[in-house]
Design a protein around this motif. Structure first.
Motif, PDB file in Angstrom:
ATOM      1  N   PRO A 102      84.939  16.136 -15.447  1.00 58.08           N
ATOM      2  CA  PRO A 102      85.149  15.912 -14.003  1.00 58.08           C
ATOM      3  C   PRO A 102      86.502  16.386 -13.499  1.00 58.08           C
ATOM      4  O   PRO A 102      86.608  16.786 -12.341  1.00 58.08           O
ATOM      5  N   ALA A 103      87.534  16.376 -14.352  1.00 56.18           N
ATOM      6  CA  ALA A 103      88.858  16.795 -13.867  1.00 56.18           C
ATOM      7  C   ALA A 103      88.876  18.289 -13.532  1.00 56.18           C
ATOM      8  O   ALA A 103      89.797  18.764 -12.878  1.00 56.18           O
ATOM      9  N   TRP A 104      87.867  19.002 -13.978  1.00 58.02           N
ATOM     10  CA  TRP A 104      87.844  20.451 -13.740  1.00 58.02           C
ATOM     11  C   TRP A 104      86.757  20.860 -12.738  1.00 58.02           C
ATOM     12  O   TRP A 104      86.422  22.050 -12.633  1.00 58.02           O
ATOM     13  N   ALA A 105      86.236  19.864 -12.016  1.00 62.79           N
ATOM     14  CA  ALA A 105      85.122  20.165 -11.095  1.00 62.79           C
ATOM     15  C   ALA A 105      85.551  21.170 -10.015  1.00 62.79           C
ATOM     16  O   ALA A 105      84.725  21.883  -9.458  1.00 62.79           O
ATOM     17  N   HIS A 106      86.855  21.230  -9.746  1.00 63.15           N
ATOM     18  CA  HIS A 106      87.328  22.160  -8.702  1.00 63.15           C
ATOM     19  C   HIS A 106      87.630  23.553  -9.273  1.00 63.15           C
ATOM     20  O   HIS A 106      87.964  24.468  -8.534  1.00 63.15           O
ATOM     21  N   VAL A 107      87.573  23.686 -10.587  1.00 64.15           N
ATOM     22  CA  VAL A 107      88.042  24.933 -11.220  1.00 64.15           C
ATOM     23  C   VAL A 107      86.967  26.014 -11.130  1.00 64.15           C
ATOM     24  O   VAL A 107      85.807  25.771 -11.490  1.00 64.15           O
ATOM     25  N   GLU A 108      87.363  27.182 -10.645  1.00 61.94           N
ATOM     26  CA  GLU A 108      86.360  28.241 -10.491  1.00 61.94           C
ATOM     27  C   GLU A 108      85.929  28.820 -11.848  1.00 61.94           C
ATOM     28  O   GLU A 108      86.733  28.904 -12.769  1.00 61.94           O
ATOM     29  N   ALA A 109      84.647  29.181 -11.890  1.00 59.39           N
ATOM     30  CA  ALA A 109      84.148  29.930 -13.048  1.00 59.39           C
ATOM     31  C   ALA A 109      84.260  31.399 -12.664  1.00 59.39           C
ATOM     32  O   ALA A 109      83.618  31.846 -11.718  1.00 59.39           O
ATOM     33  N   GLU A 110      85.087  32.144 -13.374  1.00 57.75           N
ATOM     34  CA  GLU A 110      85.277  33.553 -12.999  1.00 57.75           C
ATOM     35  C   GLU A 110      84.156  34.439 -13.526  1.00 57.75           C
ATOM     36  O   GLU A 110      83.953  35.546 -13.041  1.00 57.75           O
ATOM     37  N   HIS A 111      83.470  33.962 -14.555  1.00 53.36           N
ATOM     38  CA  HIS A 111      82.384  34.773 -15.140  1.00 53.36           C
ATOM     39  C   HIS A 111      81.184  33.882 -15.425  1.00 53.36           C
ATOM     40  O   HIS A 111      81.349  32.772 -15.930  1.00 53.36           O
ATOM     41  N   ARG A 112      79.992  34.388 -15.116  1.00 52.75           N
ATOM     42  CA  ARG A 112      78.741  33.711 -15.474  1.00 52.75           C
ATOM     43  C   ARG A 112      77.763  34.770 -15.897  1.00 52.75           C
ATOM     44  O   ARG A 112      77.690  35.833 -15.267  1.00 52.75           O
ATOM     45  N   TRP A 113      76.999  34.495 -16.891  1.00 55.05           N
ATOM     46  CA  TRP A 113      75.965  35.439 -17.309  1.00 55.05           C
ATOM     47  C   TRP A 113      74.917  34.683 -18.116  1.00 55.05           C
ATOM     48  O   TRP A 113      75.071  33.490 -18.403  1.00 55.05           O
ATOM     49  N   HIS A 114      73.869  35.363 -18.463  1.00 50.29           N
ATOM     50  CA  HIS A 114      72.839  34.724 -19.277  1.00 50.29           C
ATOM     51  C   HIS A 114      72.322  35.737 -20.292  1.00 50.29           C
ATOM     52  O   HIS A 114      72.635  36.932 -20.204  1.00 50.29           O
ATOM     53  N   GLY A 115      71.544  35.277 -21.243  1.00 43.13           N
ATOM     54  CA  GLY A 115      70.948  36.188 -22.223  1.00 43.13           C
ATOM     55  C   GLY A 115      69.748  35.538 -22.884  1.00 43.13           C
ATOM     56  O   GLY A 115      69.454  34.362 -22.652  1.00 43.13           O
ATOM     57  N   HIS A 116      69.075  36.348 -23.694  1.00 38.52           N
ATOM     58  CA  HIS A 116      67.859  35.858 -24.371  1.00 38.52           C
ATOM     59  C   HIS A 116      68.195  35.375 -25.772  1.00 38.52           C
ATOM     60  O   HIS A 116      68.726  36.146 -26.574  1.00 38.52           O
ATOM     61  N   ILE A 117      67.831  34.155 -26.075  1.00 37.62           N
ATOM     62  CA  ILE A 117      67.787  33.765 -27.486  1.00 37.62           C
ATOM     63  C   ILE A 117      66.334  33.888 -27.932  1.00 37.62           C
ATOM     64  O   ILE A 117      65.428  33.979 -27.103  1.00 37.62           O
ATOM     65  N   CYS A 118      66.125  33.929 -29.217  1.00 37.65           N
ATOM     66  CA  CYS A 118      64.792  34.290 -29.697  1.00 37.65           C
ATOM     67  C   CYS A 118      64.229  33.196 -30.606  1.00 37.65           C
ATOM     68  O   CYS A 118      64.857  32.830 -31.606  1.00 37.65           O
ATOM     69  N   MET A 119      63.055  32.696 -30.231  1.00 36.57           N
ATOM     70  CA  MET A 119      62.411  31.651 -31.026  1.00 36.57           C
ATOM     71  C   MET A 119      61.083  32.144 -31.586  1.00 36.57           C
ATOM     72  O   MET A 119      60.506  33.102 -31.084  1.00 36.57           O
ATOM     73  N   ALA A 120      60.615  31.473 -32.620  1.00 38.77           N
ATOM     74  CA  ALA A 120      59.331  31.827 -33.219  1.00 38.77           C
ATOM     75  C   ALA A 120      58.531  30.549 -33.445  1.00 38.77           C
ATOM     76  O   ALA A 120      59.084  29.444 -33.450  1.00 38.77           O
ATOM     77  N   ARG A 121      57.262  30.708 -33.660  1.00 38.81           N
ATOM     78  CA  ARG A 121      56.373  29.543 -33.751  1.00 38.81           C
ATOM     79  C   ARG A 121      56.777  28.571 -34.862  1.00 38.81           C
ATOM     80  O   ARG A 121      56.705  27.353 -34.692  1.00 38.81           O
ATOM     81  N   ASP A 122      57.215  29.105 -36.009  1.00 33.83           N
ATOM     82  CA  ASP A 122      57.562  28.218 -37.124  1.00 33.83           C
ATOM     83  C   ASP A 122      59.009  27.745 -37.085  1.00 33.83           C
ATOM     84  O   ASP A 122      59.508  27.146 -38.035  1.00 33.83           O
ATOM     85  N   LEU A 123      59.688  28.033 -35.995  1.00 32.12           N
ATOM     86  CA  LEU A 123      61.052  27.541 -35.734  1.00 32.12           C
ATOM     87  C   LEU A 123      62.081  27.997 -36.766  1.00 32.12           C
ATOM     88  O   LEU A 123      63.063  27.312 -37.035  1.00 32.12           O
ATOM     89  N   SER A 124      61.814  29.151 -37.385  1.00 33.39           N
ATOM     90  CA  SER A 124      62.779  29.684 -38.336  1.00 33.39           C
ATOM     91  C   SER A 124      62.794  31.209 -38.243  1.00 33.39           C
ATOM     92  O   SER A 124      61.801  31.821 -37.835  1.00 33.39           O
ATOM     93  N   ALA A 125      63.918  31.798 -38.656  1.00 29.64           N
ATOM     94  CA  ALA A 125      64.038  33.268 -38.628  1.00 29.64           C
ATOM     95  C   ALA A 125      63.140  33.889 -39.702  1.00 29.64           C
ATOM     96  O   ALA A 125      62.686  33.200 -40.625  1.00 29.64           O
ATOM     97  N   PHE A 126      62.894  35.177 -39.571  1.00 30.87           N
ATOM     98  CA  PHE A 126      62.154  35.922 -40.599  1.00 30.87           C
ATOM     99  C   PHE A 126      62.973  37.147 -40.983  1.00 30.87           C
ATOM    100  O   PHE A 126      63.427  37.902 -40.129  1.00 30.87           O
TER     101      PHE A 126
END
Ligand SMILES: Cc1cc2nc3c(=O)[nH]c(=O)nc-3n(C[C@H](O)[C@H](O)[C@H](O)COP(=O)(O)OP(=O)(O)OC[C@H]3O[C@@H](n4cnc5c(N)ncnc54)[C@H](O)[C@@H]3O)c2cc1C
Length: 440
Positions: free
Chosen positions: A339-363
Motif C-alpha cells: 500500500p505504501a507504493w500505491a502512488h508509484v507509477e509502473a513505467e513498464h508493463r507487458w505480458h507473455g505466454h507460459i506453457c502448460m500441458a495436460r500432465d502438468l509437467s514438462a516433456f
C-alpha cells in the motif's frame, strides 16, 4: 501465435528491452539451406540446444519467427528457481515414486547450477541478486503449515528450508499487510533474463551456429532427404529437428502439437526506482526474490536499481479486453499488497505466454511418430533454469549421447492431447475460478 500480436510489435515495451538497449538482429533465412540439426525457437531452450550441438561440431541453425528472446525468455520475471512442473512434491512421489521424485528435484537443482556456471564462465553481467527464494504465506493457515513443510523438504529431499516469523521477516526487510510468515529456500537467484538470453545467443553465434530471425517455420515435410522446414522465403533441410517453441508454438507446426499445449498469460509490471524513504515506508528493503502461497501466485522482487518487479498469473485470453483486465487486476493486487507504493507509477508493463500441458509437467524427448524430431517444452511458468538444462539434454538426446532413461521420469512422458482441445481455455477458466476461491 508466433507472429507479434496485434498490440505489440517486435518490441513489447518491457523493462528488459529498455535495460539492454540495442538488441542484435540476426538475418532472415532467404533461399534454401542444409544443416544437420534445425531448431525451432530462439529462447533459452533452443539456444542452449544450439550451443551444445555447435560445441559438439554439429552444423546447426536456429529458426526464430521474431528475434532472439522475443518469447518468454525475454519477458519473464527473471527468477532462476525450481520449476518445470505444477505437481507438488507429494504428487510427484505419488505419480513417479520417491526415487524418481528425488531425481527430478536433483535435476532442478542442476538446472539452477547450469545457469549459475554459465554466468560465471562467460563473465556475464545479468544484474544477479537474491540468495535463494522466499515463499510468503498469504493466510495465517499457510504460515502454520510451513514448519511441517520445511521439515518434509529437509527430511525427504535434503533441502534446507527455513521458516521465518513475522518479526524475523521485518528484521530482514520483508513486510506487507498480506504476509503472515515466510519460508526461505536456499536455492536459486534472480537475473535480468534479456541480458542472459542475449549473452547466450552471443555464445551460440561464437560457437558457429546460425540464428535466423524473422523466419517462421510454417510447415514440416519429411522425404528421403530428411526433414524440410518451410519458411516464407526459404527452407531448411535437416536430419534432425528440435522443437523449442514452448508457449508460442503454432498448433500446426508440426501437427503433432495440436491440442497438446495450453498457453496461459502472465503479466509483469516494473515501477520506477523507489527512494530509500519509500522502501522504508513499506518496510520492504530485501533483495530476496519472493512469491506468495496462492495457486494463482504473485511473484516479486526489488531489483538492484531499486525498481520493483511484480508479476501475476491467471490470464487466459489474449484479447485487448482480457489483457487490460489482467493488467488492472495486477495493479490492484500490487496496491493492496504494497500500500505504501500505491502512488508509484509502473513505467513498464507487458505480458507473455507460459506453457502448460495436460500432465502438468514438462516433456524432454523424441516426438512420437516423427523420427528425428525432438521437443523440450512446457515448463509451467518456471523455465529459466529448466529450459537452460533441458535444451542441453534435448541436444544430447538428438546426438545419441544419452537416452530417455537418463532423464527423470517426470520429463519423459510425451504430451497427451487435452480432452476436447477446442474447449481448453474455457475449462481452464473454470479451474482459475476455483483456484481463486481456494486462494481466499
Ligand atoms: C511473463 C512471464 C514471466 C515468467 N517468469 C518466470 C520466472 O520468473 N522464472 C522462470 O523460471 N520462468 C518464468 N517464466 C517462464 C519462462 O520464461 C519460460 O519457461 C522459458 O523462457 C521458456 O523458454 P523457451 O526457450 O522454451 O521458450 P520461449 O522463450 O518462449 O521461446 C520460443 C520461441 O519460439 C519462437 N517460435 C514459435 N513458433 C515458431 C515457429 N513456427 N517458427 C519459428 N519460431 C517460432 C517464438 O517466437 C519464441 O521466440 C515466465 C514466463 C512469462 C511469459
Amino acid at each position: 501465435m508466433t507472429r507479434p500480436g496485434k498490440r505489440e510489435g517486435i518490441s513489447i515495451g518491457s523493462y528488459w528491452e529498455a535495460s539492454v538497449g540495442i538488441i542484435k538482429e540476426d538475418r532472415q533465412l532467404v533461399g534454401d539451406a542444409r544443416f544437420d540439426v534445425a531448431i525451432v525457437g530462439a529462447g533459452f531452450t533452443g539456444l542452449s540446444a544450439a550451443l551444445r550441438l555447435a560445441e559438439a561440431g554439429v552444423s546447426v541453425c536456429v529458426l526464430e519467427a521474431n528475434r532472439v528472446g522475443w518469447g518468454a525468455s525475454g519477458r519473464n520475471g527473471g527468477f532462476c528457481c525450481f520449476g518445470g512442473t505444477k505437481l507438488s512434491e507429494t504428487q510427484l512421489i505419488k505419480r513417479f515414486g520417491l526415487d524418481e521424485a528425488k531425481r527430478f528435484v536433483a535435476y532442478q537443482i542442476e538446472a539452477m547450477e547450469t545457469v549459475s556456471d554459465r554466468l560465471d564462465r562467460w563473465n556475464l553481467d545479468v544484474d544477479r541478486h537474491s540468495e535463494g527464494e522466499i515463499y510468503l504465506a498469504h493466510r495465517p493457515k499457510d504460515y502454520a503449515g510451513f514448519a511441517g513443510y520445511a521439515e518434509y523438504l529437509r527430511g525427504t529431499f535434503g533441502i534446507g528450508a527455513k521458516v521465518l516469523s513475522p518479526d524475523e521477516m521485518s528484521a530482514r526487510g520483508i513486510r506487507g499487510p498480506e504476509f503472515h510468515g515466510a519460508m526461505h529456500v536456499p536455492f536459486g537467484f534472480a537475473l535480468n533474463p534479456m541480458k542472459y538470453v542475449q549473452g547466450l545467443a552471443g555464445k551460440v553465434r561464437e560457437a558457429g551456429a546460425r540464428i535466423y530471425a524473422h523466419t517462421s517455420v510454417d510447415r514440416f515435410e519429411k522425404d528421403a532427404g530428411g526433414w524440410r522446414l518451410n519458411t516464407r522465403h526459404g527452407s531448411v533441410r535437416a536430419n534432425k529437428v528440435i522443437l523449442a517453441s514452448n508457449g508460442y508454438s503454432d498448433e500446426k507446426t508440426p501437427n503433432w502439437l495440436g491440442g497438446r499445449l495450453m498457453p496461459v498469460m502472465s503479466s509483469v509490471l516494473v515501477t520506477r526506482p523507489l527512494s530509500d524513504a519509500e522502501l522504508n515506508e513499506q518496510g520492504w528493503t530485501s533483495d530476496l526474490m519472493a512469491a506468495d502461497t496462492r495457486t494463482l501466485l504473485h511473484y516479486f522482487r526489488l531489483m538492484p536499481d531499486k525498481r520493483f518487479l511484480f508479476g501475476t498469473r491467471g490470464g487466459i485470453f489474449e484479447t485487448p479486453a482480457s489483457l487490460d483486465a489482467m493488467q488492472r487486476r495486477g495493479r490492484a493486487d500490487f496496491d493492496r499488497m504494497f500500500p505504501a507504493w500505491a502512488h508509484v507509477e509502473a513505467e513498464h508493463r507487458w505480458h507473455g505466454h507460459i506453457c502448460m500441458a495436460r500432465d502438468l509437467s514438462a516433456f524432454v524427448g523424441p516426438v512420437p511418430e516423427m523420427e528425428g524430431v525432438f521437443a523440450s517444452m512446457a515448463y509451467h511458468g518456471s523455465g529459466v533454469a529448466m529450459s537452460s538444462l533441458s535444451g542441453e539434454k534435448v541436444a544430447d538426446l538428438a546426438l545419441g549421447r544419452i537416452t530417455q532413461a537418463d532423464l527423470p521420469a517426470a520429463l519423459s512422458k510425451p504430451f497427451r492431447k487435452f480432452p476436447f482441445p477446442a474447449f481448453r481455455q474455457l475449462y481452464l477458466q473454470g479451474a482459475y475460478w476455483w483456484y481463486g476461491l481456494k486462494d481466499r
